[in-house]
Design a protein around this motif. Sequence first.
Motif, PDB file in Angstrom:
ATOM      1  N   ILE A 127       0.921  -1.053  -0.174  1.00 45.43           N
ATOM      2  CA  ILE A 127      -0.046  -0.165  -0.138  1.00 45.43           C
ATOM      3  C   ILE A 127       0.715   1.264   0.013  1.00 45.43           C
ATOM      4  N   GLY A 128       1.804   1.272   0.946  1.00 46.97           N
ATOM      5  CA  GLY A 128       3.037   2.337   0.890  1.00 46.97           C
ATOM      6  C   GLY A 128       3.607   2.635  -0.272  1.00 46.97           C
TER       7      GLY A 128
ATOM      8  N   GLY B 218      -2.986  -4.815  -1.688  1.00 41.67           N
ATOM      9  CA  GLY B 218      -2.166  -3.700  -1.944  1.00 41.67           C
ATOM     10  C   GLY B 218      -2.510  -2.724  -2.802  1.00 41.67           C
ATOM     11  N   TYR B 219      -2.955  -3.255  -4.138  1.00 43.15           N
ATOM     12  CA  TYR B 219      -3.501  -2.153  -5.116  1.00 43.15           C
ATOM     13  C   TYR B 219      -4.803  -1.585  -4.971  1.00 43.15           C
TER      14      TYR B 219
ATOM     15  N   SER C 276      -4.841   0.919  -1.624  1.00 39.63           N
ATOM     16  CA  SER C 276      -3.853   1.982  -1.967  1.00 39.63           C
ATOM     17  C   SER C 276      -4.867   2.869  -2.874  1.00 39.63           C
TER      18      SER C 276
ATOM     19  N   TYR D 279       1.864   6.989  -6.587  1.00 40.22           N
ATOM     20  CA  TYR D 279       0.790   7.844  -7.196  1.00 40.22           C
ATOM     21  C   TYR D 279       0.941   9.342  -6.827  1.00 40.22           C
TER      22      TYR D 279
ATOM     23  N   ALA E  11      -5.353   5.868  -9.210  1.00 38.97           N
ATOM     24  CA  ALA E  11      -4.470   5.307  -8.468  1.00 38.97           C
ATOM     25  C   ALA E  11      -4.102   3.903  -8.745  1.00 38.97           C
TER      26      ALA E  11
ATOM     27  N   ASN F  13       2.607   1.773  -3.443  1.00 42.39           N
ATOM     28  CA  ASN F  13       1.606   2.377  -4.344  1.00 42.39           C
ATOM     29  C   ASN F  13       1.067   3.767  -4.101  1.00 42.39           C
ATOM     30  N   LEU F  14       1.106   3.940  -2.952  1.00 37.77           N
ATOM     31  CA  LEU F  14       0.796   5.561  -2.752  1.00 37.77           C
ATOM     32  C   LEU F  14       1.819   6.499  -2.981  1.00 37.77           C
TER      33      LEU F  14
ATOM     34  N   VAL G 113      -7.690   4.372  -0.495  1.00 33.58           N
ATOM     35  CA  VAL G 113      -7.222   5.440   0.226  1.00 33.58           C
ATOM     36  C   VAL G 113      -7.186   6.738  -0.567  1.00 33.58           C
TER      37      VAL G 113
END
Length: 292
Positions: free
Chosen positions: A8-9, A113-114, A117, A15, A84, A11-12, A120
């Motif tokens: 997640i981190g 994970g995708y 993110s 973005y 995202a 992918n963020l 979020v």
Amino acid sequence: MTTVMTLIGRNLRIYFRDRAAVFLSLLSAVILLLLYLLFLGSLQVDNLKAQLPNSDTGDIGWFVGSWVFAGIITISTFTTGLAALGSYVDDRSSGRFKEFRVSPIRRWQLILGYLLSAVVVATLMSTVLLLGGALLMQVLYGHFPSALGLLQAFGLIVLLSTAFAAFSSFLLTFIGTASAYTAMSTIVGTLLGFLAGAYLPLGLLSTEIGNVINALPFSPAAMLLREPLAGPALDQLAGGVAQAHTEIGNYYGFTLSIGDLVIEPIWAIVGLVVMAVVFTALGAWRIGRSLR
């Protein structure tokens, strides 16, 4: 969950690294809202003036503005989450998926994970738009949404962002190149406003077309957001006349039906929850196949 949080981190960071793209994606929604309120919305205002000649012009403007506001928020929960998920398309088209094949990452961890993110990003961007639009309602019409209305709208934003991110994560498993992703994003962004009934009232459409659109998840999603954001404006415009409230609500999509079946808000919520679960599972299955 450590692996999921790491993904997640990652992918963020991908973005938000492109700050210009993030700013422009938010700015495009604000510009669309302003264009409709300042120029395009006059058609709806004139139509309501003809139907309700004794109503206050300010109340009509507030209602149309709030109605458009709710529709734009609905669109943003889909489009920002889809943006995202561009990291997934990049990973697939660049061949980085080969690294996942030799790493101890399970397919459900990868899809989460995708997906999370994207949830979020969609929630954050739509919430910023929610607060910015609320301030715009205050500046233009002198009405700020209630705290309860904003809280309800935020809860719905989280739900819509999750359901639409799940759907997008499944849809993008069929996209293999960045150019195809760009083309699909353009098409989705163009169609979504009409499918959600955000640009034109559903009452303008024929019964057959309206039934088809209402059977899709986008129109019921917009219906849910209209109540906390535009419901007070509808109450003010109707002036306590039950018939006027019902007719305007039906015309502008506050209540939806498929034939004789009325779509209750609770069933729209249940449908979105089911949509999130089903498409998360399907997305995990599809990504798992691509990793073999």
